[in-house]
Motif scaffolding. Structure first.
Motif, PDB file in Angstrom:
ATOM      1  N   THR A 152       3.476   6.696  -9.296  1.00 41.00           N
ATOM      2  CA  THR A 152       4.736   6.974  -9.481  1.00 41.00           C
ATOM      3  C   THR A 152       5.395   6.740  -8.006  1.00 41.00           C
ATOM      4  O   THR A 152       6.693   6.661  -7.993  1.00 41.00           O
ATOM      5  CB  THR A 152       4.874   8.237  -9.757  1.00 41.00           C
ATOM      6  N   ILE A 153       4.896   7.122  -7.079  1.00 37.12           N
ATOM      7  CA  ILE A 153       5.413   7.195  -5.609  1.00 37.12           C
ATOM      8  C   ILE A 153       4.990   5.982  -4.698  1.00 37.12           C
ATOM      9  O   ILE A 153       3.429   6.289  -4.350  1.00 37.12           O
ATOM     10  CB  ILE A 153       5.331   8.446  -4.964  1.00 37.12           C
ATOM     11  N   LEU A 154       5.422   4.997  -4.236  1.00 36.17           N
ATOM     12  CA  LEU A 154       5.067   4.010  -3.447  1.00 36.17           C
ATOM     13  C   LEU A 154       5.980   4.116  -1.941  1.00 36.17           C
ATOM     14  O   LEU A 154       6.931   4.624  -2.100  1.00 36.17           O
ATOM     15  CB  LEU A 154       5.069   2.713  -3.916  1.00 36.17           C
ATOM     16  N   ALA A 155       5.373   3.369  -1.034  1.00 34.96           N
ATOM     17  CA  ALA A 155       6.098   3.386   0.372  1.00 34.96           C
ATOM     18  C   ALA A 155       5.711   2.327   1.093  1.00 34.96           C
ATOM     19  O   ALA A 155       4.567   2.023   1.029  1.00 34.96           O
ATOM     20  CB  ALA A 155       6.249   4.670   1.041  1.00 34.96           C
ATOM     21  N   SER A 156       6.426   1.640   1.797  1.00 39.31           N
ATOM     22  CA  SER A 156       6.109   0.408   2.946  1.00 39.31           C
ATOM     23  C   SER A 156       7.352   0.499   4.104  1.00 39.31           C
ATOM     24  O   SER A 156       8.453   0.665   3.517  1.00 39.31           O
ATOM     25  CB  SER A 156       5.834  -0.483   2.109  1.00 39.31           C
ATOM     26  N   PRO A 157       6.952   0.048   5.238  1.00 39.04           N
ATOM     27  CA  PRO A 157       8.054  -0.495   5.971  1.00 39.04           C
ATOM     28  C   PRO A 157       8.514  -1.886   5.678  1.00 39.04           C
ATOM     29  O   PRO A 157       7.885  -2.594   4.801  1.00 39.04           O
ATOM     30  CB  PRO A 157       7.157  -0.567   7.353  1.00 39.04           C
ATOM     31  N   ASN A 158       9.418  -2.026   6.206  1.00 33.88           N
ATOM     32  CA  ASN A 158      10.056  -3.546   5.920  1.00 33.88           C
ATOM     33  C   ASN A 158       9.109  -4.469   5.895  1.00 33.88           C
ATOM     34  O   ASN A 158       9.300  -5.537   4.922  1.00 33.88           O
ATOM     35  CB  ASN A 158      11.074  -3.856   7.039  1.00 33.88           C
ATOM     36  N   PHE A 159       8.157  -4.633   6.947  1.00 33.89           N
ATOM     37  CA  PHE A 159       7.430  -5.841   7.070  1.00 33.89           C
ATOM     38  C   PHE A 159       6.478  -6.016   5.885  1.00 33.89           C
ATOM     39  O   PHE A 159       5.774  -7.178   5.513  1.00 33.89           O
ATOM     40  CB  PHE A 159       6.823  -6.046   8.420  1.00 33.89           C
ATOM     41  N   GLY A 160       5.967  -4.799   5.203  1.00 31.77           N
ATOM     42  CA  GLY A 160       5.181  -4.772   4.049  1.00 31.77           C
ATOM     43  C   GLY A 160       5.864  -5.497   2.825  1.00 31.77           C
ATOM     44  O   GLY A 160       5.229  -6.277   2.159  1.00 31.77           O
ATOM     45  N   TYR A 161       7.038  -5.072   2.630  1.00 28.11           N
ATOM     46  CA  TYR A 161       7.839  -5.805   1.708  1.00 28.11           C
ATOM     47  C   TYR A 161       7.997  -7.234   1.903  1.00 28.11           C
ATOM     48  O   TYR A 161       7.616  -8.018   0.830  1.00 28.11           O
ATOM     49  CB  TYR A 161       8.998  -5.180   1.154  1.00 28.11           C
ATOM     50  N   LEU A 162       8.348  -7.896   2.760  1.00 31.57           N
ATOM     51  CA  LEU A 162       8.225  -9.107   3.212  1.00 31.57           C
ATOM     52  C   LEU A 162       7.106  -9.934   2.977  1.00 31.57           C
ATOM     53  O   LEU A 162       6.840 -11.014   2.660  1.00 31.57           O
ATOM     54  CB  LEU A 162       8.747  -9.381   4.704  1.00 31.57           C
ATOM     55  N   HIS A 163       5.854  -8.980   3.358  1.00 30.91           N
ATOM     56  CA  HIS A 163       4.422  -9.850   3.492  1.00 30.91           C
ATOM     57  C   HIS A 163       4.133  -9.934   1.889  1.00 30.91           C
ATOM     58  O   HIS A 163       3.792 -10.818   1.384  1.00 30.91           O
ATOM     59  CB  HIS A 163       3.378  -8.805   3.892  1.00 30.91           C
TER      60      HIS A 163
END
Length: 292
Positions: A256-267
């Motif tokens: 239910t709860i996720l997170a990432s820095p910007n570069f993780g989404y781009l990756h």
């Protein structure tokens, strides 16, 4: 509400939630918070038997998340000061150990096994860092031996203002900068996240970020533990190699709860193949944080 991290572990151990380690299909494992406390106490017994004392620093060089988390809590329960540093065969990571070591007071080194410590020592000597290499050699301890230890150690009482861990900056240039995190500070971070995210017993945290960094260790380890809810730990290297595993795991485990820095989404997006993920059902995901 507990006032120390060790108090939070005691509270979590009374519930039925667990840490799910998503290492590989054949090596996935589950460690309840009660099991975590018991495992950590046995590791503590080994460390105390090898002369590690209250207030001593323990540099953690452990690649497997389960080993790292168990060792971290052994330190917290014993009043030691864990110093999490990224482990692995990268020279940048090895060199950071040699930069951090001289600024500590009474450090010990905890590696997966003796061969890992020997490799680190050999690297230091090859770099002309003989003085620190010699200290590492004398103060190296094996987590494999610690995990096999049978007798639990003696838990030490701690206060909210006691130092819980030292978090070093991720930069590799210049001198490493250590942030001294007290039990109180870590709990303030965790409880603020619990309040802000409106965490309740239905939530499940899924993280891939390194546990040697604050978003990983505080946001996606301490926070779900304090809340007493399940947490799923996807190794950073698995995410780096196969970023779709992050959302595949969210689908499979109903996170239910996720997170990432910007570069993780781009990756993730750079490797995203819509045709291969038509089976995903991410309706379970309530919050995705951005650690920008």
């Amino acid at each position: 509400m507990p006032t120390t991290l060790t108090g939070a572990l005691h509270q979590a151990a009374r519930g039925g939630s667990a840490i799910h380690y998503l290492e590989r299909a054949s090596k996935d494992s589950v460690q309840t918070y009660a099991q975590l406390r018991a495992d950590a106490l046995r590791v503590l017994g080994f460390l105390q038997g090898r002369g590690v004392g209250r207030g001593d620093e323990v540099v953690l060089q452990l690649e497997l998340n389960r080993d790292f988390i168990t060792a971290l809590w052994a330190c917290l329960l014993g009043g030691f000061i864990p110093v999490p540093l990224a482990a692995g065969g990268v020279d940048e990571h090895r060199l950071k150990v040699f930069k951090v070591w001289p600024v500590l007071n009474r450090p010990h080194l905890l590696c997966a096994e003796g061969a890992a410590a020997a490799g680190l020592v050999a690297f230091g000597r090859a770099q002309g860092l003989e003085a620190v290499a010699g200290q590492l050699e004398r103060r190296a301890l094996s987590f494999a031996e610690a995990a096999a230890h049978a007798e639990p150690g003696q838990e030490q009482a701690v206060t909210p203002e006691d130092l819980a861990l030292i978090q070093f900056s991720s930069g590799s240039t210049g001198e490493p900068k250590g942030v001294m995190v007290t039990h109180h500070a870590a709990l303030v971070n965790a409880t603020d996240m619990i309040t802000t995210l409106r965490v309740d017993e239905r939530d499940r945290f899924l993280g891939w970020m390194p546990l040697t960094h604050d978003f990983g260790i505080i946001g996606f380890h301490f926070t779900p533990l304090v809340a007493g809810v399940p947490q799923y730990q996807l190794p950073t290297q698995r995410f780096a190699r196969h970023p779709a595993l992050w959302l595949e795991s969210a689908h499979a485990h109903r996170a239910t709860i996720l997170a990432s820095p910007n570069f993780g989404y781009l990756h993730l997006l750079s490797h995203y193949d819509p045709e291969s993920v038509t089976h995903w059902d991410l309706s379970c995901v309530r919050i995705i944080q951005n650690g920008a």
